[in-house]
Design a protein around this motif. Sequence first.
Motif, PDB file in Angstrom:
ATOM      1  N   GLY A 136      28.530  21.984  87.535  1.00 39.16           N
ATOM      2  CA  GLY A 136      27.563  20.536  88.412  1.00 39.16           C
ATOM      3  C   GLY A 136      26.554  20.260  87.969  1.00 39.16           C
ATOM      4  O   GLY A 136      25.514  19.772  88.211  1.00 39.16           O
ATOM      5  N   SER A 137      25.536  21.352  87.398  1.00 48.39           N
ATOM      6  CA  SER A 137      24.730  21.087  86.301  1.00 48.39           C
ATOM      7  C   SER A 137      24.203  21.943  85.351  1.00 48.39           C
ATOM      8  O   SER A 137      24.837  22.927  85.151  1.00 48.39           O
ATOM      9  N   ASN A 138      23.572  21.639  84.243  1.00 51.57           N
ATOM     10  CA  ASN A 138      23.368  22.375  82.555  1.00 51.57           C
ATOM     11  C   ASN A 138      22.213  23.515  83.355  1.00 51.57           C
ATOM     12  O   ASN A 138      22.524  24.243  82.487  1.00 51.57           O
ATOM     13  N   ILE A 139      21.534  23.056  83.430  1.00 51.56           N
ATOM     14  CA  ILE A 139      20.212  23.410  84.280  1.00 51.56           C
ATOM     15  C   ILE A 139      20.376  23.872  86.055  1.00 51.56           C
ATOM     16  O   ILE A 139      19.987  22.770  86.118  1.00 51.56           O
ATOM     17  N   ALA A 140      19.985  24.505  86.418  1.00 51.40           N
ATOM     18  CA  ALA A 140      20.436  24.646  87.506  1.00 51.40           C
ATOM     19  C   ALA A 140      19.367  25.490  88.797  1.00 51.40           C
ATOM     20  O   ALA A 140      18.421  27.161  87.903  1.00 51.40           O
ATOM     21  N   PRO A 141      18.517  25.415  89.486  1.00 52.43           N
ATOM     22  CA  PRO A 141      17.416  26.412  90.341  1.00 52.43           C
ATOM     23  C   PRO A 141      18.234  27.589  90.579  1.00 52.43           C
ATOM     24  O   PRO A 141      19.404  27.831  90.726  1.00 52.43           O
ATOM     25  N   MET A 142      17.475  28.433  90.155  1.00 52.44           N
ATOM     26  CA  MET A 142      17.942  29.880  90.668  1.00 52.44           C
ATOM     27  C   MET A 142      17.222  30.889  91.975  1.00 52.44           C
ATOM     28  O   MET A 142      14.795  30.737  91.736  1.00 52.44           O
ATOM     29  N   LEU A 143      17.715  31.703  92.517  1.00 52.35           N
ATOM     30  CA  LEU A 143      16.457  32.135  93.521  1.00 52.35           C
ATOM     31  C   LEU A 143      17.546  33.310  94.242  1.00 52.35           C
ATOM     32  O   LEU A 143      18.670  33.431  94.807  1.00 52.35           O
ATOM     33  N   ARG A 144      16.744  34.321  93.991  1.00 57.19           N
ATOM     34  CA  ARG A 144      17.082  35.898  94.177  1.00 57.19           C
ATOM     35  C   ARG A 144      16.785  36.674  94.932  1.00 57.19           C
ATOM     36  O   ARG A 144      15.536  36.728  94.683  1.00 57.19           O
ATOM     37  N   ILE A 145      16.738  37.015  96.499  1.00 59.59           N
ATOM     38  CA  ILE A 145      16.034  38.144  96.532  1.00 59.59           C
ATOM     39  C   ILE A 145      16.658  39.520  96.665  1.00 59.59           C
ATOM     40  O   ILE A 145      17.610  39.822  97.308  1.00 59.59           O
ATOM     41  N   LYS A 146      15.621  40.531  96.195  1.00 57.88           N
ATOM     42  CA  LYS A 146      16.428  42.027  96.633  1.00 57.88           C
ATOM     43  C   LYS A 146      15.490  42.911  97.441  1.00 57.88           C
ATOM     44  O   LYS A 146      14.523  42.836  97.604  1.00 57.88           O
ATOM     45  N   LYS A 147      16.348  43.484  97.697  1.00 53.01           N
ATOM     46  CA  LYS A 147      15.543  44.955  98.021  1.00 53.01           C
ATOM     47  C   LYS A 147      16.110  46.230  97.409  1.00 53.01           C
ATOM     48  O   LYS A 147      17.806  46.543  98.577  1.00 53.01           O
ATOM     49  N   ASP A 148      16.004  47.209  97.569  1.00 49.80           N
ATOM     50  CA  ASP A 148      16.262  48.004  96.707  1.00 49.80           C
ATOM     51  C   ASP A 148      17.209  47.871  95.367  1.00 49.80           C
ATOM     52  O   ASP A 148      17.244  47.001  95.304  1.00 49.80           O
ATOM     53  N   ASN A 149      18.330  48.334  96.248  1.00 54.63           N
ATOM     54  CA  ASN A 149      19.656  47.398  95.170  1.00 54.63           C
ATOM     55  C   ASN A 149      20.404  46.416  95.476  1.00 54.63           C
ATOM     56  O   ASN A 149      21.495  45.425  94.704  1.00 54.63           O
ATOM     57  N   PHE A 150      20.214  46.081  97.056  1.00 55.82           N
ATOM     58  CA  PHE A 150      21.352  44.731  97.424  1.00 55.82           C
ATOM     59  C   PHE A 150      20.318  43.562  96.972  1.00 55.82           C
ATOM     60  O   PHE A 150      18.987  43.720  96.855  1.00 55.82           O
TER      61      PHE A 150
END
Length: 108
Positions: free
Chosen positions: A71-85
Motif C-alpha cells: 500500500g505504500s513504498n514508504i510509510a510512517p512508523m510509530l511504536r511505543i515501548k515500556k520495558d520490553n513490551f
Amino acid sequence: MSCISLLIALSLHVGLEGDYNAVHPHARCTIDNTILGAYYNSEYSLSSYVGKVYNYNNLEIEYGLVTGYTGSNIAPMLRIKKDNFFIAPAYEVEGNVGVVVGFEFRLK
C-alpha cells in the motif's frame, strides 16, 4: 563499541483480518537518539527504517519512516515501548485499523 543490536519481537495483531507473521528478527543501529535498522515484518517481507527515539517518563516513543509494506513504498512508523513490551498502530489496505502489541528481547 558497536551501535548494532540484534533483537527478536513476538507480536499479536489486534483488529486486523489478515494472516500476519508474529516473529520478527530485527537488526538495529542506535546512535544517540537516531535509529536505523531492518526486520522481517508482519507481511512476511523485509522492512528497513530510519527514525528517532524520544524518552518520556518510562516510555520510549519511536517514530520515523519504514519500507516494505503493502500500500505504500514508504510509510510512517510509530511504536511505543515500556520495558520490553510495545504497541504500534496498524492498518490494512482494505481499510481495517488495529494495533500490534508485542514483546521484544535483545539477543546482542
